[in-house]
Design a protein around this motif. Structure first.
Motif, PDB file in Angstrom:
ATOM      1  N   SER A  49      22.073 -45.670 -44.978  1.00 25.90           N
ATOM      2  CA  SER A  49      20.993 -44.661 -44.815  1.00 25.90           C
ATOM      3  C   SER A  49      20.649 -44.638 -43.382  1.00 25.90           C
ATOM      4  CB  SER A  49      19.980 -45.300 -45.617  1.00 25.90           C
ATOM      5  OG  SER A  49      18.482 -44.347 -45.376  1.00 25.90           O
ATOM      6  N   ARG A  53      21.048 -41.172 -41.279  1.00 25.02           N
ATOM      7  CA  ARG A  53      19.975 -40.658 -40.566  1.00 25.02           C
ATOM      8  C   ARG A  53      20.529 -40.606 -38.816  1.00 25.02           C
ATOM      9  NH1 ARG A  53      16.950 -45.088 -40.660  1.00 25.02           N
ATOM     10  NH2 ARG A  53      17.349 -45.780 -38.603  1.00 25.02           N
ATOM     11  N   VAL A  56      22.831 -37.735 -38.741  1.00 27.49           N
ATOM     12  CA  VAL A  56      22.037 -36.181 -38.711  1.00 27.49           C
ATOM     13  C   VAL A  56      21.220 -36.105 -37.459  1.00 27.49           C
ATOM     14  CG1 VAL A  56      20.558 -34.853 -40.282  1.00 27.49           C
ATOM     15  CG2 VAL A  56      22.373 -36.213 -41.394  1.00 27.49           C
ATOM     16  N   TRP A  69      22.288 -31.449 -41.193  1.00 24.60           N
ATOM     17  CA  TRP A  69      21.425 -31.735 -42.661  1.00 24.60           C
ATOM     18  C   TRP A  69      22.247 -30.982 -43.746  1.00 24.60           C
ATOM     19  CZ3 TRP A  69      18.214 -35.088 -44.134  1.00 24.60           C
ATOM     20  CH2 TRP A  69      17.192 -35.710 -43.476  1.00 24.60           C
ATOM     21  N   THR A  70      22.552 -29.915 -43.395  1.00 28.07           N
ATOM     22  CA  THR A  70      23.408 -29.118 -44.588  1.00 28.07           C
ATOM     23  C   THR A  70      24.752 -29.918 -45.004  1.00 28.07           C
ATOM     24  OG1 THR A  70      22.425 -27.174 -43.839  1.00 28.07           O
ATOM     25  CG2 THR A  70      24.498 -26.917 -45.268  1.00 28.07           C
ATOM     26  N   ALA A  72      25.427 -32.992 -44.903  1.00 27.26           N
ATOM     27  CA  ALA A  72      24.957 -34.316 -45.349  1.00 27.26           C
ATOM     28  C   ALA A  72      24.623 -34.199 -46.668  1.00 27.26           C
ATOM     29  CB  ALA A  72      24.189 -35.194 -44.538  1.00 27.26           C
ATOM     30  N   SER A  73      23.614 -33.099 -47.024  1.00 27.59           N
ATOM     31  CA  SER A  73      22.801 -33.001 -48.112  1.00 27.59           C
ATOM     32  C   SER A  73      23.542 -32.157 -49.314  1.00 27.59           C
ATOM     33  CB  SER A  73      21.552 -32.233 -47.998  1.00 27.59           C
ATOM     34  OG  SER A  73      21.643 -30.901 -47.522  1.00 27.59           O
ATOM     35  N   THR A  74      24.749 -31.277 -49.024  1.00 28.46           N
ATOM     36  CA  THR A  74      25.545 -30.607 -49.830  1.00 28.46           C
ATOM     37  C   THR A  74      26.778 -31.290 -50.156  1.00 28.46           C
ATOM     38  OG1 THR A  74      26.317 -29.065 -48.067  1.00 28.46           O
ATOM     39  CG2 THR A  74      24.363 -28.381 -49.175  1.00 28.46           C
ATOM     40  N   GLN A  75      27.102 -32.560 -49.593  1.00 28.81           N
ATOM     41  CA  GLN A  75      28.223 -33.328 -49.773  1.00 28.81           C
ATOM     42  C   GLN A  75      28.578 -33.146 -51.478  1.00 28.81           C
ATOM     43  OE1 GLN A  75      30.452 -34.246 -47.751  1.00 28.81           O
ATOM     44  NE2 GLN A  75      31.720 -35.100 -49.193  1.00 28.81           N
ATOM     45  N   ALA A  83      23.455 -35.500 -60.074  1.00 30.16           N
ATOM     46  CA  ALA A  83      22.755 -35.020 -58.887  1.00 30.16           C
ATOM     47  C   ALA A  83      21.274 -35.296 -59.351  1.00 30.16           C
ATOM     48  CB  ALA A  83      23.118 -33.794 -58.280  1.00 30.16           C
ATOM     49  N   ALA A  87      18.713 -37.788 -57.335  1.00 26.50           N
ATOM     50  CA  ALA A  87      17.539 -37.305 -56.802  1.00 26.50           C
ATOM     51  C   ALA A  87      16.130 -37.877 -57.337  1.00 26.50           C
ATOM     52  CB  ALA A  87      17.283 -35.972 -56.678  1.00 26.50           C
ATOM     53  N   ASP A  90      16.294 -41.448 -55.917  1.00 20.13           N
ATOM     54  CA  ASP A  90      15.885 -41.372 -54.295  1.00 20.13           C
ATOM     55  C   ASP A  90      14.421 -41.268 -54.266  1.00 20.13           C
ATOM     56  OD1 ASP A  90      18.609 -41.723 -53.683  1.00 20.13           O
ATOM     57  OD2 ASP A  90      18.955 -39.400 -53.364  1.00 20.13           O
TER      58      ASP A  90
END
Length: 169
Positions: A49, A53, A56, A69-70, A72-75, A83, A87, A90
């Motif tokens: 993490s 961080r 990114v 960000w895109t 990393a988050s859409t991997q 998912a 989430a 998380d």
């Protein structure tokens, strides 16, 4: 699913000795493999993490930040990963991390903004639970819980903002 030995091997490659970490201090559950596995996985999660961080956010360029960000988050999810469940986890993890930032003494009030963040994270957990079945049996109380948590967070933030930005007479 990674085994305890695999988790320990990853830590060894990263030159991290789990015995040196406070989070892995001896507890009443030392002989419980599930607890040890959770502690090792949590340690790795903290390491990765932090790395994510850094990867990114280590830029001042807002366009580049958005691209990272895109990315990393859409991997794509791993096979078998849900998912929504991830989430939800998380959000729960975030709530617990926020609680860990709050003062430990019962006589101390948690800082207002941390309290608001915790309530917002709780609302996120509930909303993620609802996302799979927003109209099912028993969902009315979940909707009310999410609304209450969000309203509480809003009022805490609003009151704090007003206290800071209004001149004292």
């Amino acid at each position: 699913m990674a085994t305890i030995a695999q988790l320990r091997a990853i830590l060894a490659v990263l030159h991290i000795d789990p015995g040196d970490i406070d989070a892995l201090a001896h507890t009443d559950h030392d002989n419980d493999p599930a607890v040890e596995r959770a502690k090792l996985a949590a340690l790795l999660q903290c390491v990765f993490s932090s790395e994510l961080r850094s990867a990114v956010t280590n830029t001042a360029d807002q366009h580049e930040l958005a691209r990272r960000w895109t990315a990393a988050s859409t991997q794509r999810a791993l096979d078998g990963e849900n998912a929504t469940e991830q989430a939800h986890f998380d959000a729960h993890w975030l709530h617990n991390r926020i609680d860990a930032l709050a003062p430990r003494h019962t006589s101390d009030q948690a800082p207002v903004l941390l309290d608001a963040a915790a309530r917002a994270a709780e609302a996120a957990q509930v909303l993620l639970s609802l996302s799979g079945n927003p109209h099912g049996d028993g969902t009315e109380s979940l909707w009310q819980t999410a609304l209450d948590d969000l309203a509480s967070a809003f009022h805490l933030i609003n009151d704090e903002h007003n206290a800071i930005t209004q001149p004292i007479e």
